[in-house]
Design a protein around this motif. Structure first.
Motif, PDB file in Angstrom:
ATOM      1  N   GLU A 159      10.378  -3.760  16.613  1.00 40.05           N
ATOM      2  CA  GLU A 159      11.765  -3.932  15.445  1.00 40.05           C
ATOM      3  C   GLU A 159      11.221  -4.912  14.356  1.00 40.05           C
ATOM      4  O   GLU A 159      11.328  -4.791  13.655  1.00 40.05           O
ATOM      5  N   GLU A 160      10.582  -6.640  14.976  1.00 41.35           N
ATOM      6  CA  GLU A 160       9.999  -7.638  13.643  1.00 41.35           C
ATOM      7  C   GLU A 160       8.713  -6.696  13.234  1.00 41.35           C
ATOM      8  O   GLU A 160       8.565  -7.097  11.844  1.00 41.35           O
ATOM      9  N   GLN A 163      10.036  -4.262  10.490  1.00 44.45           N
ATOM     10  CA  GLN A 163      10.820  -4.854   9.339  1.00 44.45           C
ATOM     11  C   GLN A 163      10.322  -5.199   8.530  1.00 44.45           C
ATOM     12  O   GLN A 163       9.708  -5.160   7.277  1.00 44.45           O
ATOM     13  N   THR A 167       9.837  -3.768   4.121  1.00 48.29           N
ATOM     14  CA  THR A 167      10.406  -4.809   3.578  1.00 48.29           C
ATOM     15  C   THR A 167       8.970  -5.352   2.431  1.00 48.29           C
ATOM     16  O   THR A 167       9.189  -5.272   1.299  1.00 48.29           O
TER      17      THR A 167
END
Length: 306
Positions: A159-160, A163, A167
């Motif tokens: 998930e990190e 993300q 971005t």
């Protein structure tokens, strides 16, 4: 951008993802043959859903309609189909499916979109959840050897990673391309290349982003990398160097491209036509460049040794 938040789930009101549980958005039932994925090969966000549908073997469960590579201010259009009409929905424009859901739909007409075939109305266009739910909610219909795109063992780290990719890379190229000032462009450029250098280093000693198996994170990165040299390097001024000049990322991208489910979903001519024709403010002439030579995507990558 605000998306239609509805989800298609196996159990009404509840996600099969153990990290979620009960949902506070409208849900629709998993039902083979009921939904049509409308996508565009030109669009990186839609390309994700095409790849995941293919990897999971859902082609006979969820039909797919493809729009052409360009659109006007109103909508994507089905100009690849005979007569310019989607053969299942009977629509000339994806906009018609949105208006079937809400005649006063006020937001952007985006791909990918999951459309309910009986009502011909859009269910959701929330692209990150579309691929998430293709994995978790449609598991009963996956092919037997479908990849585990959301491994629980590394879920938090994944998930990190996703993300940061979203971005800094997926959105980062757009931040460069649509910067309204030199200062904004310079900052966006530096952020993008910081992230790409991080990925180059991360992938030096692992074949895929999370280790030795393909995950959703790889799908999300791949669609940006596939567009980098033909579009983002020049059109969006992301030109410190080409992807093909970054040895690790370039080999990684070729590895994925040559993996069944990835390369066959990519159409470089449609990709170039989309960006160079639609973005009139960046490319007012509408001229589509002939290059670069993309034949090297099929050359050996050597990543199986990592």
């Amino acid at each position: 951008m605000t998306y239609l938040p509805d989800r298609i789930t196996k159990v009404e009101g509840r996600s099969q993802d153990p990290h979620e549980g009960d949902l506070d958005v409208p849900t629709w039932p998993v039902e083979p043959g009921r939904y049509r994925l409308v996508a565009a090969r030109a669009c990186p966000w839609a390309n994700r859903s095409i790849i995941v549908r293919t990897l999971l073997g859902l082609e006979d469960v969820i039909s797919m309609g493809l729009t052409g590579p360009t659109h006007d201010e109103r909508s994507w259009t089905f100009d690849l189909d005979p007569g310019g009409v989607d053969p299942v929905l009977g629509y000339e424009r994806l906009q018609q499916a949105y208006f079937a859901r809400d005649p006063d739909y006020p937001r952007g007409i985006t791909v990918p979109a999951m459309v309910d075939v009986p009502t011909k109305a859009v269910v959701t266009n929330d692209f990150p959840w579309i691929t998430h739910d293709l994995f978790f909610e449609w598991r009963d219909h996956h092919r037997p050897d479908a990849p585990g795109l959301w491994p629980d063992a590394c879920r938090e780290e994944m998930e990190e990673v996703m993300q940061r990719i979203f971005t800094e890379v997926n959105n980062g190229v757009y931040r460069c391309g649509f910067a309204g000032s030199q200062e904004a462009y310079d900052a966006a450029y530096d952020r993008l290349w910081t992230a790409l250098d991080w990925l180059e280093e991360r992938l030096t000693d692992r074949r895929y982003l999370m280790g030795d198996a393909i995950t959703e994170a790889d799908v999300r990165l791949f669609t940006t990398l596939a567009r980098f040299d033909p579009v983002y390097h020049g059109h969006f001024k992301c030109n410190r160097n080409k992807l093909s000049e970054m040895p690790v990322l370039w080999a990684y991208a070729r590895d994925l491209f040559q993996t069944p489910g990835f390369g066959e979903t990519v159409d470089f001519e449609q990709i170039k036509r989309h960006y160079y024709v639609v973005h009139e403010d960046i490319n007012p002439s509408g001229i589509v460049p002939k290059g670069p030579d993309l034949a090297d995507w099929h050359t050996p990558h050597g990543r199986e040794r990592v």
